[in-house]
Enzyme design. Structure first.
Site, PDB file in Angstrom:
ATOM      1  N   LYS A 111       0.844  -1.208   0.000  1.00 16.52           N
ATOM      2  CA  LYS A 111       0.000   0.000   0.000  1.00 16.52           C
ATOM      3  C   LYS A 111       0.871   1.247   0.000  1.00 16.52           C
ATOM      4  O   LYS A 111       0.568   2.236  -0.668  1.00 16.52           O
ATOM      5  CB  LYS A 111      -0.903   0.026   1.233  1.00 16.52           C
ATOM      6  CG  LYS A 111      -2.111  -0.850   1.073  1.00 16.52           C
ATOM      7  CD  LYS A 111      -3.291  -0.330   1.872  1.00 16.52           C
ATOM      8  CE  LYS A 111      -4.417  -1.332   1.757  1.00 16.52           C
ATOM      9  NZ  LYS A 111      -5.717  -0.807   2.019  1.00 16.52           N
ATOM     10  N   LYS A 193      -5.998 -14.722  -9.626  1.00 17.82           N
ATOM     11  CA  LYS A 193      -6.851 -15.436  -8.677  1.00 17.82           C
ATOM     12  C   LYS A 193      -8.302 -14.924  -8.752  1.00 17.82           C
ATOM     13  O   LYS A 193      -8.516 -13.722  -8.918  1.00 17.82           O
ATOM     14  CB  LYS A 193      -6.288 -15.179  -7.268  1.00 17.82           C
ATOM     15  CG  LYS A 193      -6.882 -16.009  -6.192  1.00 17.82           C
ATOM     16  CD  LYS A 193      -6.331 -15.611  -4.833  1.00 17.82           C
ATOM     17  CE  LYS A 193      -7.192 -14.532  -4.221  1.00 17.82           C
ATOM     18  NZ  LYS A 193      -7.134 -14.449  -2.769  1.00 17.82           N
ATOM     19  N   LYS A 196     -12.872 -11.971  -4.451  1.00 10.61           N
ATOM     20  CA  LYS A 196     -14.168 -11.350  -4.151  1.00 10.61           C
ATOM     21  C   LYS A 196     -14.111  -9.832  -4.262  1.00 10.61           C
ATOM     22  O   LYS A 196     -15.121  -9.186  -4.396  1.00 10.61           O
ATOM     23  CB  LYS A 196     -14.714 -11.803  -2.804  1.00 10.61           C
ATOM     24  CG  LYS A 196     -13.906 -11.494  -1.561  1.00 10.61           C
ATOM     25  CD  LYS A 196     -14.746 -11.850  -0.333  1.00 10.61           C
ATOM     26  CE  LYS A 196     -14.007 -12.611   0.740  1.00 10.61           C
ATOM     27  NZ  LYS A 196     -12.933 -11.857   1.393  1.00 10.61           N
TER      28      LYS A 196
END
Ligand code: ATP
Ligand code: LTN
Length: 331
Positions: A111, A193, A196
């Site tokens: 980040k 991948k 979600k």
């Protein structure tokens, strides 16, 4: 029976990847381990959550856990924020963790490198809350995805440091990382991948997608132009992913599937994969609706929290006595 603990962060709707890689495994583990599974709702707050959406995700996550076969009679299932001892131990452990250690966490470094401006202090210290989530229950094993391995390693370091300073208090947990095969890839980009928090949800099958929407996603999965059905994740990642999904859901071996479908064309094969996915969703969603109709979530969560609280409180008391936070430490 050895104890196993895992937490899932309800930061979105559960996916087929979560089902194959995590939920289904937890259900199997119930036979051989004393399972503690909790919804890590505090962890979601490290980035802003829309309250309404968070609440829906919490409800759906817990209902889907039960729909997948997690059994509240055999496992302890609860919501993190219902057991306040986690947060209290979290603070104590943050005082036994160095900033240098948190600065080395990959998620934090990523980040920082991306120049993220609104990083919260909660995000920075969340590995110490995760350490508390784990250490408060003395589990032998912690099944997590590869991305969480570093946090379990930090947990071990903090536990060892605490035990050295204050005497044997915490069991040192082992991370349990799934085999490489347990990585379901995105249908729209099979090199990534299935996730979600993927913005492009065409590549992601959600467990609460309508069966028709899921079927369409499988039918439009990205493949290749080689026109053969073989298990070759490097040159045919799309087909390899579909083979893995079929195999995971049907229980048939990949070789067996290759033997049956090679030469039949991608359309036919995709239809067969879609059929497996749709069968799973139909079964899960029927159970999900049943659970919602029965209105049992509150009861399951409050019974789970009551069981968890007893274990967590005993450990917290022991910790507080050892570090001198209570007056009885002088006796
Ligand atoms: P995000 O995409 O937001 O990072 P996630 O679905 O990867 O979320 P987690 O909550 O970390 O989020 O995952 C819960 C569990 O599901 C973990 O044990 C993880 O290994 C497993 N899991 C997640 N995605 C997949 C996938 N595509 N294939 C197999 N297992 C997965
Ligand atoms: N940080 C994890 C979720 C999580 C967890 C835990 C996993 C919170 N506490 C304890 C295992 C054990 C995540 O982001 N997926």
């Amino acid at each position: 029976m050895k104890r196993m603990l895992s937490g899932i962060k309800p930061s979105g709707q559960l996916t087929l990847g979560n089902y194959i890689g995590a939920l289904r495994e937890f259900v199997k583990y119930q036979n051989d381990y004393e399972m503690i599974v909790f919804i890590a709702n505090l962890h979601t707050l490290t980035v802003y959550q829309d309250p309404q959406e968070l609440s829906t995700n919490l409800r759906d996550t817990i209902a889907l856990y039960l729909a997948c076969g997690l059994d509240p009679k055999r496992s302890t299932i609860f919501m993190q924020s219902d057991v306040m001892q986690h947060a209290q131990l979290g603070f104590i452990l943050s005082c036994n963790t160095y900033m240098g250690e948190l600065n080395r966490m990959t998620q934090y470094k990523d980040k920082l490198a991306k120049g993220e401006e609104s990083m919260t202090s909660g995000f920075y210290v969340y590995p110490t809350l995760m350490a508390a989530d784990i250490l408060i229950y003395d589990p032998a094993f912690v099944p997590v995805g590869e991305d969480q391995k570093q946090h379990v390693e930090l947990t071990r370091d903090v536990a060892i440091r605490f035990n050295n300073r204050y005497g044997e208090t915490f069991k040192i947990p082992q991370p349990l990382i799934p085999k490489v095969g347990a990585r379901v890839m995105s249908l729209s980009d099979p090199t990534k991948k299935m996730s979600k928090s993927d913005a492009l949800d065409k590549g992601c099958i959600y467990l609460l997608d309508t069966p028709e929407a899921a079927r369409k996603k499988v039918m439009s999965a990205v493949t290749d132009t080689l026109g053969k059905i073989a298990f070759d994740p490097v040159n045919q990642p799309g087909i390899a992913n579909l083979l893995q999904i079929h195999s995971a859901l049907s229980g048939r071996s990949i070789e067996d599937l290759v033997r049956e479908f090679d030469g039949q064309g991608y359309g036919t094969f995709k239809k067969a994969v879609a059929e497996e996915v749709v069968n799973l969703l139909n079964t899960l969603q029927a159970r999900y609706r049943d659970i919602m109709d029965q209105g049992i979530l509150d009861q399951v969560l409050s019974e789970g929290a009551a069981k968890a609280r007893i274990m967590a409180e005993a450990k917290l008391q022991d910790v507080q006595r050892k570090i001198g936070l209570t007056i009885d430490a002088t006796q």
